[in-house]
Design an enzyme around this catalytic site. Structure first.
Site, mmCIF file in Angstrom:
data_model
loop_
_atom_site.group_PDB
_atom_site.id
_atom_site.type_symbol
_atom_site.label_atom_id
_atom_site.label_comp_id
_atom_site.label_asym_id
_atom_site.label_seq_id
_atom_site.Cartn_x
_atom_site.Cartn_y
_atom_site.Cartn_z
ATOM 1 N N HIS A 88 0.816 -1.218 0.000
ATOM 2 C CA HIS A 88 0.000 0.000 0.000
ATOM 3 C C HIS A 88 0.843 1.258 0.000
ATOM 4 O O HIS A 88 2.043 1.227 0.258
ATOM 5 C CB HIS A 88 -0.974 -0.003 1.187
ATOM 6 C CG HIS A 88 -0.325 0.005 2.538
ATOM 7 N ND1 HIS A 88 0.134 1.144 3.139
ATOM 8 C CD2 HIS A 88 -0.079 -1.012 3.406
ATOM 9 C CE1 HIS A 88 0.630 0.846 4.330
ATOM 10 N NE2 HIS A 88 0.528 -0.465 4.513
ATOM 11 N N CYS A 104 3.231 -5.148 6.488
ATOM 12 C CA CYS A 104 2.830 -4.677 5.164
ATOM 13 C C CYS A 104 4.038 -4.130 4.407
ATOM 14 O O CYS A 104 5.058 -3.778 4.995
ATOM 15 C CB CYS A 104 1.778 -3.576 5.267
ATOM 16 S SG CYS A 104 0.141 -4.190 5.725
#
Length: 129
Positions: A88, A104
């Site tokens: 992301h 992440c």
């Protein structure tokens, strides 16, 4: 392919050819390795903090809306199979290049938008040290 030791994501575009992006990756106690696949693609998504984040930050709301300055997902996100991880964008561009996340893969917003346009749901993702 993500190489956490390099803090780089490589999109293989042909034999011996790849596009490289600087990324932020999991902190030492949050790193993972393995193979996953992109399961979803989202522009400016809402963010529901995972349980591990809420354990450390119980002050966070259950959902942070799209576009909110405290939404860490940035301009786009692509969820990965097998867990609560995603590739992301970010609201903290200075964190790119570090060991900073809960697992992440964090990218500059311009880079996540470029990658988003180049890959499809189902694209395999390999994370290695």
């Amino acid at each position: 392919m993500v190489r956490t030791s390099e803090r780089r994501l490589y999109l293989v575009v042909g034999p011996g050819k790849a596009i490289g992006y600087d990324v932020g990756v999991g902190r030492a106690d949050r790193q993972w390795t393995g193979t996953a696949a992109i399961t979803g693609k989202y522009i400016r998504p809402n963010w529901a903090p995972p349980l591990a984040v809420l354990k450390d930050r119980p002050d966070l709301p259950a959902m942070i809306p799209s576009g909110a300055p405290n939404n860490p997902m940035g301009e786009a996100a692509m969820t990965l199979s097998g867990g609560e991880y995603a590739i992301h964008g970010t609201n903290r561009p200075g964190s790119i290049g570090g060991f900073v996340s809960y697992g992440c893969i964090r990218m500059h917003n311009a880079d996540i938008l470029d990658l988003y346009a180049r890959v499809a749901v189902g694209t395999p993702v390999t994370v290695m040290r």
